[in-house]
Design an enzyme around this catalytic site. Structure first.
Site, PDB file in Angstrom:
ATOM      1  CG  ASP A   1      33.309  37.753  37.994  1.00 48.81           C
ATOM      2  OD1 ASP A   1      33.207  37.254  39.116  1.00 48.81           O
ATOM      3  OD2 ASP A   1      34.386  38.198  37.549  1.00 48.81           O
TER       4      ASP A   1
HETATM    5  C1  GLC Z   1      37.527  37.479  38.770  1.00 50.36           C
HETATM    6  C2  GLC Z   1      36.671  37.589  40.005  1.00 50.36           C
HETATM    7  C3  GLC Z   1      36.196  38.985  40.297  1.00 50.36           C
HETATM    8  C4  GLC Z   1      37.233  39.993  39.823  1.00 50.36           C
HETATM    9  C5  GLC Z   1      37.295  39.897  38.313  1.00 50.36           C
HETATM   10  C6  GLC Z   1      38.332  40.854  37.718  1.00 50.36           C
HETATM   11  O1  GLC Z   1      37.269  36.297  38.101  1.00 50.36           O
HETATM   12  O2  GLC Z   1      35.566  36.719  40.128  1.00 50.36           O
HETATM   13  O3  GLC Z   1      35.963  39.071  41.704  1.00 50.36           O
HETATM   14  O4  GLC Z   1      36.862  41.298  40.222  1.00 50.36           O
HETATM   15  O5  GLC Z   1      37.544  38.574  37.858  1.00 50.36           O
HETATM   16  O6  GLC Z   1      39.607  40.482  38.134  1.00 50.36           O
END
Ligand code: GLC
Length: 713
Positions: free
Chosen positions: A252
């Site tokens: 993430d």
């Molecule tokens: C965010 C979220 C994730 C998302 C990613 C890209 O922090 O936790 O769900 O897909 O970053 O935006």
């Protein structure tokens, strides 16, 4: 030449720098350095780069880098791209896998037309705590429902062949346990015993993997002391080992370097080593891999095999998407095409849950003047909900617009009642009351704006924000009948609302076509059919509150609420209840009303005794005993009465939507295999233990026809 051979040939030609480059995902369109980086093969993927910018970067990668490896473009296409569907929690309320599959297919078409190859969805985190803002993004509290719907979303995004330019790679997230954040506070610590992890939190991810999910995303949370992004048990042992997952795992956002803050890595170098060793293949946004993997390789602290395995997985997904043969893949889908909007309208219809109705709804066609009250009735942006990056407020049809079109402007009078749904003022309430007094019926749109749910938006209270309750109280005091439409990204504590309203319809954040869908339901064009994918508590003090709970040694007796006394509070009974609030939920999992009534009868089991490995069929008759055509969602629950570990008082094992005309009846049938009764025992073996079981076929997690059967050796 097959995909694996192509990977072997490429790997053999790649330098360590080019291999590490593939493991890097960069956010947004950068600057000249970015272009140089692409030419050097220093990036494998971008997120939030679309259209012409994506094409330009792809051209640099394919035509100007040494090996011409195409880039992978990712985007959060969570519940629609330009046509926004209800938030996933709302879609889950449909209990309709076909519907969510179609929504994902349409989202994929529109996103792929804009150059997206990969979405960071479905989110299948089980959430038992509505204080957690991200409950909005998932499929609720039940593993069976989340598994069915998550798999359907994967199928909708990916189809049967990722080379199809109308499909995109899915990403089951956030692996794993993120929804168990203590206190409902986002990013917070999670402690989940392995048996609970395997029986509740992992099954939706396994279902997505079995459905062919191309990728997974490792989560932010610390899971039992080890961050999910550095957790070799969940990533290598379970995902890549037991499930033989052959796709890629992306971290993430910055979750690799956040292991420093977790206290599990001394610095970015250690974080990079920990994440790769645990099984993360690509780093989202932070650059620990880029900064340290080559030297870790050179120092012999990181085996080349681990790098090669990660790169193999990345190249495998790029090849499965056909990017080497068609790096500029696009399709001709038209955003907001009529069929997309119609699908979004149907999804919004099926997602709405009718929680209360004293007969006010559906509004008679002869209804006179209608007062539409509340800022959420007329805000095309807020109705899109969280994670609607590419949706636009101006595309939305609001409830006010839809009701005015359906009833005629002359019959509809709008009064916002508040500046916005967080407002604590009462300045506009008198005008709303005046509009109510002149109306025959009041439609009050109350709830949360989109920014009160989603990531980093946890709430300690679940009441209507601001002075919305005061607004409702004032409207109800006029004596005019009031139907409340609640827009929210989570279950709210709606007891004070239900006490004042004649009817309550929960619309979640319904998306682009939320207005027409809500109008269809209020005016009886369609009947509500949604069912709660998450328990609705009476008060936040009950949370976490979920249906598939354990019975305890002193379960609450019956449904008699505890006696609330004045002071001092005196113990009324020694059971697992509260002194000061009814222990039961306000509305249980699976609950939802329609414009008709249904009965269940003639429960029949094909056998009362079955051996391990056998299956039985459960059947019951559902009859529409009301006056309107409507859809019932028949649900099958089971309970293992005695086992080596305490088992939940109910577990959902099947559901069926059945549409019936007044007076019509249908037999619903469920197959139940002994494998469906399994759980992980103390030795962490998935077993079905012989013994007595109860089952129910009914309308929600509280009622239903009850039967018993026995599993024998
Ligand atoms: C965010 C979220 C994730 C998302 C990613 C890209 O922090 O936790 O769900 O897909 O970053 O935006």
């Amino acid at each position: 030449m097959g995909i694996e051979e192509r990977i072997d040939q490429l790997l053999a030609r790649m330098t360590p720098a080019e291999k590490v480059g593939q493991m890097r995902q960069i956010a947004g369109s950068g600057d000249d350095d970015t272009e140089a980086l692409i030419r050097q093969g220093g990036a494998g993927s971008f997120l939030n780069v679309l259209g012409e910018q994506a094409a330009a970067y792809q051209r640099l990668a394919v035509e100007e880098s040494r090996l011409g490896i195409p880039l992978l473009f990712g985007r959060d296409v969570i519940h629609g791209f330009r046509t926004i569907f209800p938030i996933p929690l709302g879609q889950a309320a449909s209990f309709d896998p076909g519907l969510v599959r179609e929504a994902a297919r349409i989202a994929a078409r529109e996103a792929a037309a804009a150059g997206v190859h990969w979405t960071f969805a479905p989110m299948v985190d089980i959430a038992r705590d509505p204080r957690w803002g991200r409950i909005a993004e998932g499929c609720g509290e039940d593993p069976y429902l989340a598994a069915c719907l998550g798999a359907a979303m994967v199928q909708g995004f990916q189809g049967s062949d990722l080379r199809d330019p109308e499909r995109i790679a899915a990403c089951a997230k956030h692996y794993v346990g993120y929804g168990a954040a203590e206190g409902g506070r986002d990013y917070n610590t999670t402690y989940i015993p392995e048996g609970l992890l395997r029986d509740v939190y992992l099954p939706p991810f396994e279902a997505c993997v079995r459905a062919g999910a191309a990728t997974l995303m490792s989560a932010f949370n610390n899971l039992n002391g080890v961050p999910a992004t550095g957790n070799a048990f969940t990533l290598r042992k379970v995902l890549k080992g037991e499930w033989a997952f052959d796709g890629l795992v992306v971290s993430d956002w910055n979750s690799v370097i956040e292991m420093i803050a977790h206290g599990c890595a001394a610095d970015e170098r250690e974080a990079a080593l920990c994440a790769v060793a645990a099984g993360v293949d690509m780093e989202m946004t932070s650059a620990a891999f880029a900064g340290h993997l080559e030297s870790l390789l050179a120092e012999g602290r990181l085996p080349l095999e681990l790098i090669d395995e990660a790169v193999r997985r990345i190249l495998r997904i790029k090849l499965r998407l056909g990017l080497f043969d068609d790096p500029y893949r696009r399709n001709t889908a038209v955003p907001l095409a009529p069929e997309h909007l119609e699908a979004a309208r149907q999804a919004a219809r099926e997602s709405c849950v009718l929680l209360k109705n004293d007969g006010l709804l559906p509004l008679a066609s002869t209804v006179g003047r209608v007062a539409v009250v509340g800022p959420l009735a007329n805000d095309g942006g807020e109705q899109l909900g969280c994670w609607a990056f590419d949706g636009r407020a101006e595309d939305s049809v609001t409830p006010l617009a839809a009701l005015s079109a359906a009833l005629g402007e002359e019959r509809v009078r709008y009064a916002p009642g508040l500046d916005d749904c967080r407002s604590c003022g009462e300045r506009l309430i008198p005008a709303a009351v005046a509009a109510a007094r002149e109306a025959d019926v009041v439609l009050a749109f109350l709830g949360e704006d989109a920014g009160l749910s989603g990531e980093a938006h946890s709430r300690a209270f679940l009441d209507l924000p601001g002075t919305q309750q005061q607004l409702l109280d004032a409207l109800a005091a006029t004596g005019r009948p009031v139907a409340v439409v609640v827009m929210a990204g989570r279950p709210l504590t709606l007891e004070p609302v239900a006490e004042k309203a004649n009817a309550v319809l929960l619309a979640w954040h319904p998306g682009t076509m939320g207005g027409p869908a809500i109008a269809d339901l209020l005016l009886g064009v369609a009947s509500p059919s949604g069912r709660l994918p998450a328990t609705m508590p009476r008060t936040v003090g009950q949370v976490p509150l979920y249906y598939n709970r354990m019975n305890t040694g002193r379960p609450p007796r019956g449904d008699a609420p505890c006696v609330t006394t004045g002071t001092p509070l005196d113990p009324v009974r020694h059971y697992a209840t509260y002194l000061d609030v009814d222990h039961r939920p306000l509305f249980p999992f699976g609950y939802g009303l329609t414009y008709s009534t249904f009965t269940y009868s003639d429960l029949e089991l094909s056998t009362r005794e079955l051996k391990l490995g056998e299956a039985l069929t459960v059947a019951a008759t559902v009859t529409n005993t009301g006056r309107a055509r409507a859809t019932e969602v028949a649900q099958l629950y089971v309970r293992d009465l005695v086992a080596s570990l305490a088992r939940p008082v109910r577990e959902l094992k099947g559901f069926q939507r059945v549409e019936l005309a007044p007076g019509e009846a249908a037999r619903v049938r469920f197959a139940l295999h002994t494998d469906d009764l399994s759980f992980h025992n103390a030795e962490m073996r998935r077993v079905t233990e012989p013994g007595r079981f109860q089952l129910w076929v009914g309308p929600d997690a509280r009622g239903g026809l009850q039967g018993q059967f026995e599993v024998v050796e």
